[in-house]
Motif scaffolding. Structure first.
Motif, PDB file in Angstrom:
ATOM      1  N   VAL A 119       0.858  -1.190   0.000  1.00  0.00           N
ATOM      2  CA  VAL A 119       0.000   0.000   0.000  1.00  0.00           C
ATOM      3  C   VAL A 119       0.885   1.229   0.000  1.00  0.00           C
ATOM      4  CG1 VAL A 119      -1.801   1.268   1.236  1.00  0.00           C
ATOM      5  CG2 VAL A 119      -1.767  -1.238   1.282  1.00  0.00           C
ATOM      6  N   SER A 120       0.621   2.144  -0.879  1.00  0.00           N
ATOM      7  CA  SER A 120       1.414   3.364  -0.893  1.00  0.00           C
ATOM      8  C   SER A 120       0.522   4.567  -1.153  1.00  0.00           C
ATOM      9  CB  SER A 120       2.485   3.266  -1.974  1.00  0.00           C
ATOM     10  OG  SER A 120       1.926   3.100  -3.219  1.00  0.00           O
ATOM     11  N   VAL A 121       0.902   5.677  -0.554  1.00  0.00           N
ATOM     12  CA  VAL A 121       0.224   6.950  -0.831  1.00  0.00           C
ATOM     13  C   VAL A 121       1.261   7.855  -1.465  1.00  0.00           C
ATOM     14  CG1 VAL A 121      -0.890   8.969   0.170  1.00  0.00           C
ATOM     15  CG2 VAL A 121      -1.369   6.705   1.084  1.00  0.00           C
ATOM     16  N   GLU A 122       0.908   8.329  -2.571  1.00  0.00           N
ATOM     17  CA  GLU A 122       1.859   9.199  -3.322  1.00  0.00           C
ATOM     18  C   GLU A 122       3.263   8.615  -3.301  1.00  0.00           C
ATOM     19  OE1 GLU A 122       1.142  12.807  -1.222  1.00  0.00           O
ATOM     20  OE2 GLU A 122      -0.690  13.258  -2.339  1.00  0.00           O
ATOM     21  N   ASP A 123       3.391   7.389  -3.690  1.00  0.00           N
ATOM     22  CA  ASP A 123       4.678   6.648  -3.786  1.00  0.00           C
ATOM     23  C   ASP A 123       5.350   6.390  -2.450  1.00  0.00           C
ATOM     24  OD1 ASP A 123       4.392   6.332  -6.446  1.00  0.00           O
ATOM     25  OD2 ASP A 123       5.665   8.061  -7.009  1.00  0.00           O
ATOM     26  N   LYS A 124       4.686   6.667  -1.381  1.00  0.00           N
ATOM     27  CA  LYS A 124       5.274   6.401  -0.058  1.00  0.00           C
ATOM     28  C   LYS A 124       4.657   5.138   0.494  1.00  0.00           C
ATOM     29  CE  LYS A 124       6.547   9.095   3.929  1.00  0.00           C
ATOM     30  NZ  LYS A 124       6.019  10.151   4.797  1.00  0.00           N
ATOM     31  N   GLN A 155      -0.819   6.223   9.203  1.00  0.00           N
ATOM     32  CA  GLN A 155      -0.300   7.032   8.100  1.00  0.00           C
ATOM     33  C   GLN A 155      -1.411   7.438   7.126  1.00  0.00           C
ATOM     34  OE1 GLN A 155       3.045   4.132   7.419  1.00  0.00           O
ATOM     35  NE2 GLN A 155       3.909   6.024   6.507  1.00  0.00           N
ATOM     36  N   VAL A 156      -2.552   6.874   7.270  1.00  0.00           N
ATOM     37  CA  VAL A 156      -3.651   7.244   6.366  1.00  0.00           C
ATOM     38  C   VAL A 156      -4.867   7.685   7.143  1.00  0.00           C
ATOM     39  CG1 VAL A 156      -3.027   5.790   4.419  1.00  0.00           C
ATOM     40  CG2 VAL A 156      -4.378   4.831   6.239  1.00  0.00           C
ATOM     41  N   LYS A 157      -5.682   8.493   6.496  1.00  0.00           N
ATOM     42  CA  LYS A 157      -6.964   8.875   7.047  1.00  0.00           C
ATOM     43  C   LYS A 157      -8.041   8.658   5.984  1.00  0.00           C
ATOM     44  CE  LYS A 157      -5.640  13.711   6.331  1.00  0.00           C
ATOM     45  NZ  LYS A 157      -4.469  13.521   5.598  1.00  0.00           N
ATOM     46  N   THR A 158      -9.271   8.824   6.419  1.00  0.00           N
ATOM     47  CA  THR A 158     -10.383   8.582   5.522  1.00  0.00           C
ATOM     48  C   THR A 158     -10.284   9.496   4.321  1.00  0.00           C
ATOM     49  OG1 THR A 158     -11.680   8.256   7.528  1.00  0.00           O
ATOM     50  CG2 THR A 158     -12.932   8.371   5.457  1.00  0.00           C
ATOM     51  N   ASP A 159     -10.740   8.926   3.225  1.00  0.00           N
ATOM     52  CA  ASP A 159     -10.749   9.577   1.904  1.00  0.00           C
ATOM     53  C   ASP A 159      -9.377   9.720   1.243  1.00  0.00           C
ATOM     54  OD1 ASP A 159     -13.480   9.785   1.779  1.00  0.00           O
ATOM     55  OD2 ASP A 159     -13.522  11.816   2.707  1.00  0.00           O
ATOM     56  N   ASP A 160      -8.327   9.256   1.899  1.00  0.00           N
ATOM     57  CA  ASP A 160      -7.010   9.248   1.213  1.00  0.00           C
ATOM     58  C   ASP A 160      -7.032   8.280   0.045  1.00  0.00           C
ATOM     59  OD1 ASP A 160      -5.790  11.099   2.769  1.00  0.00           O
ATOM     60  OD2 ASP A 160      -4.494   9.681   3.860  1.00  0.00           O
ATOM     61  N   LYS A 161      -6.381   8.740  -1.020  1.00  0.00           N
ATOM     62  CA  LYS A 161      -6.274   7.834  -2.174  1.00  0.00           C
ATOM     63  C   LYS A 161      -5.044   6.964  -1.991  1.00  0.00           C
ATOM     64  CE  LYS A 161      -7.398   9.396  -6.593  1.00  0.00           C
ATOM     65  NZ  LYS A 161      -7.116  10.485  -7.579  1.00  0.00           N
ATOM     66  N   ILE A 162      -5.240   5.702  -2.054  1.00  0.00           N
ATOM     67  CA  ILE A 162      -4.077   4.800  -1.896  1.00  0.00           C
ATOM     68  C   ILE A 162      -3.916   3.941  -3.127  1.00  0.00           C
ATOM     69  CG2 ILE A 162      -4.159   4.747   0.649  1.00  0.00           C
ATOM     70  CD1 ILE A 162      -5.646   2.048   0.405  1.00  0.00           C
ATOM     71  N   GLY A 168      -0.556  -6.291 -10.944  1.00  0.00           N
ATOM     72  CA  GLY A 168      -0.978  -4.946 -11.348  1.00  0.00           C
ATOM     73  C   GLY A 168      -1.251  -4.048 -10.154  1.00  0.00           C
ATOM     74  N   LYS A 169      -1.918  -2.917 -10.423  1.00  0.00           N
ATOM     75  CA  LYS A 169      -2.138  -1.911  -9.368  1.00  0.00           C
ATOM     76  C   LYS A 169      -3.638  -1.722  -9.161  1.00  0.00           C
ATOM     77  CE  LYS A 169       1.772   1.264  -9.684  1.00  0.00           C
ATOM     78  NZ  LYS A 169       2.095   2.548 -10.255  1.00  0.00           N
ATOM     79  N   ILE A 170      -4.006  -1.457  -7.887  1.00  0.00           N
ATOM     80  CA  ILE A 170      -5.390  -1.125  -7.573  1.00  0.00           C
ATOM     81  C   ILE A 170      -5.379   0.273  -6.999  1.00  0.00           C
ATOM     82  CG2 ILE A 170      -7.467  -1.649  -6.182  1.00  0.00           C
ATOM     83  CD1 ILE A 170      -6.248  -4.541  -5.994  1.00  0.00           C
ATOM     84  N   GLU A 171      -6.181   1.150  -7.540  1.00  0.00           N
ATOM     85  CA  GLU A 171      -6.352   2.448  -6.879  1.00  0.00           C
ATOM     86  C   GLU A 171      -7.576   2.364  -6.005  1.00  0.00           C
ATOM     87  OE1 GLU A 171      -6.341   5.789  -9.465  1.00  0.00           O
ATOM     88  OE2 GLU A 171      -4.261   5.391 -10.174  1.00  0.00           O
ATOM     89  N   ALA A 172      -7.456   2.804  -4.710  1.00  0.00           N
ATOM     90  CA  ALA A 172      -8.574   2.681  -3.772  1.00  0.00           C
ATOM     91  C   ALA A 172      -8.690   3.893  -2.903  1.00  0.00           C
ATOM     92  CB  ALA A 172      -8.393   1.428  -2.903  1.00  0.00           C
ATOM     93  N   LYS A 173      -9.764   3.983  -2.162  1.00  0.00           N
ATOM     94  CA  LYS A 173     -10.004   5.105  -1.264  1.00  0.00           C
ATOM     95  C   LYS A 173     -10.268   4.571   0.114  1.00  0.00           C
ATOM     96  CE  LYS A 173     -12.299   9.414  -2.348  1.00  0.00           C
ATOM     97  NZ  LYS A 173     -13.520  10.002  -2.968  1.00  0.00           N
ATOM     98  N   VAL A 174      -9.659   5.253   1.146  1.00  0.00           N
ATOM     99  CA  VAL A 174      -9.875   4.797   2.546  1.00  0.00           C
ATOM    100  C   VAL A 174     -11.270   5.231   2.984  1.00  0.00           C
ATOM    101  CG1 VAL A 174      -9.006   4.965   4.913  1.00  0.00           C
ATOM    102  CG2 VAL A 174      -7.409   5.039   2.966  1.00  0.00           C
ATOM    103  N   ILE A 175     -12.109   4.353   3.577  1.00  0.00           N
ATOM    104  CA  ILE A 175     -13.422   4.720   4.010  1.00  0.00           C
ATOM    105  C   ILE A 175     -13.529   4.628   5.498  1.00  0.00           C
ATOM    106  CG2 ILE A 175     -14.815   4.373   1.934  1.00  0.00           C
ATOM    107  CD1 ILE A 175     -15.225   1.444   2.854  1.00  0.00           C
TER     108      ILE A 175
END
Lengths: 396, 79
Positions: free
Chosen positions: A363-368, A375-382, A389-396
């Motif tokens: 799991v990475s946020v902005e390549d981190k 390290q994450v909060k709701t609505d962050d794009k991860i 492959g890659k999955i783009e997801a949103k924290v709920i």
């Protein structure tokens, strides 16, 4: 009647005593001519002294003879200092000489000879350092002597016998009498001035002291001394010494000997030259033989005798080297390959892709990369990276 | 009449021959130089020999002709 006879010895003894009482007899000075002169082996000289009408026997004992500056000869005029006494054994009276002087011209000449000899010697005319060497091969022999008589003939005979090609140049001069000395001196000078000879022979046959006299004169001595051409002096017999002999560069005992000294035997000179030619030839032959030996040794060496063998030997060496080079290269290659394989396996074991393959995701946020929920909060794009492959997801 | 001064005289030539002989006999010249020396020596020795042979036998007498020197052949008289 008795006779009172005495012995002969007594008589002679008496006479002797009478003689010795007389003061005049003890020291007389008497002049006369020598005859019957005898040099006794004991060293004493016995002689008779005479004039036209009378004679007296004489003796000079050894003690006194050493002071004589000339040799006594019959016919000589002398003055004698001595005593008169009796020789008892023979009953004779005689002159006991203590000193003697030569009289007349010969005596004067002798004195002049000694005086000039001493003078010139002091001046250095006899110095051996001034004497020039006689050339070995003179082309022209200059001869100063009479053009008649045996001397020039002897010189010509001896010279031409030793060297048939010699050039003898005679400068005729009188060799005795008034004016001879000057002419001899002039001759030496003329020969020098015109360079007419390579060596000079000044010669005269035997004769009395008077005959030889020109060669005892100063003018001749100086001419010889000043001569640029070497001078050989040959005057009189072997026993005669003249001033010329002392000044000359070389004294020859006789004229014939002078010719021998001036002219080398040509056959000896030729032999000498041939021996040099032989030495040259032998030295060169030796050199050539030495070089040949060196050449043969060189040719016998392996480089020349088996030139291919060396090359083949080198080929084998090269082949060997190539083989070992090839072997070491392939060995190195194998080693490196194995090392690489090992590394690859290690790397493979550690690879995250392997983990992903087992169903994990990153799991990475902005390549981190996210390692904690904080390290994450709701609505962050991860982004979730899966194996395929890659999955783009949103924290709920 | 006199020796030619530009040439070596006989003594000098003999001296030179001795030098050449010694140089050759030492043997440390190379072959070319040895041959050259040899030729020089042979030439000089032949010259010496010709010096000995070339001279002509002459017996002469110098005469004073009013102050001028004259030279004539000379035959010594026999006894």
């Amino acid at each position: 009647m008795t006779y009172n006879a005495i012995s002969v010895s007594e008589l002679n003894k008496y006479i002797k005593e009478k003689f010795e009482e007389d003061e005049y007899f003890s020291s007389v000075l008497v002049e006369g001519e020598i005859s019957n002169c005898k040099y006794h082996y004991s060293g004493h000289i016995y002689f008779t002294l005479k004039d036209e009408n009378s004679l007296i026997k004489g003796v000079m004992f050894k003690t006194y003879t050493s002071h004589l500056d000339f040799n006594l000869q019959d016919g000589m005029k002398v003055m004698v200092l001595g005593s008169v006494s009796v020789f008892e054994r023979d009953g004779t009276y005689q002159l006991y000489a203590k000193a003697m002087k030569q009289l007349g011209k010969v005596g004067d000449l002798r004195a002049a000879f000694e005086a000039l000899k001493e003078k010139l010697e002091k001046e250095g005319l006899f110095e051996s350092s001034h004497k020039r060497p006689i050339p070995v091969m003179p082309k022209t022999i200059g001869v100063l002597t009479s053009n008649t008589g045996a001397v020039i003939r002897d010189i010509i005979n001896v010279s031409t016998r030793r060297n048939p090609n010699v050039h003898i140049r005679l400068f005729p001069v009188p060799v005795q009498g008034e004016g001879a000395a000057q002419k001899i001196a002039d001759g030496i000078r003329v020969m020098n001035e015109n360079n007419l000879a390579d060596v000079l022979i000044v010669a005269r046959g035997g004769g009395s002291l008077e005959d030889l006299w020109p060669f005892n004169e100063e003018v001749v001595a100086r001419a010889i001394y000043n001569s640029e051409i070497p001078v050989i002096s040959a005057v009189g017999h072997e026993t005669d010494f003249t001033i010329s002999d002392f000044v000359a560069d070389l004294r020859a005992p006789t004229p014939s000997a002078a010719a021998e000294l001036a002219v080398q035997d040509i056959s000896i000179l030729q032999e000498n030259i041939y021996s040099y030619q032989n030495r040259f030839k032998q030295a060169l032959v030796k050199k050539i033989e030495f070089m040949k030996l060196k050449y043969e040794k060189c040719m016998a060496s392996r480089a020349f005798s088996k030139p291919l063998q060396q090359i083949q030997e080198k080929y084998i060496l090269v082949d060997k080297n190539i083989k070992s080079l090839e072997y070491s290269i392939s060995k190195k290659l194998q080693n490196e390959k194995a090392k690489a394989q090992n590394m690859y396996l290690k790397l493979d074991a550690l690879s995250p892709l392997k983990t992903l393959a087992r169903g994990y995701g990153i799991v990475s946020v902005e390549d981190k990369i996210i390692k904690s929920v904080k390290q994450v909060k709701t609505d962050d794009k991860i982004n979730i990276r899966m194996e395929d492959g890659k999955i783009e997801a949103k924290v709920i | 009449m006199s020796n030619k001064k530009e040439d070596l005289n006989f003594e000098e030539s003999i001296k030179k021959l001795e030098e050449i002989a010694q140089e050759l006999e030492k043997g440390d010249l190379d072959l070319d130089s040895s041959v050259n020396k040899f030729e020089e020596g042979m030439k000089l020795s032949k010259k010496c020999n010709s010096l000995l042979e070339d001279a002509e036998k002459r017996i002469t007498i110098l005469l004073n002709d009013n102050g001028n020197l004259k030279e004539e052949d000379f035959n010594p008289e026999e006894d």
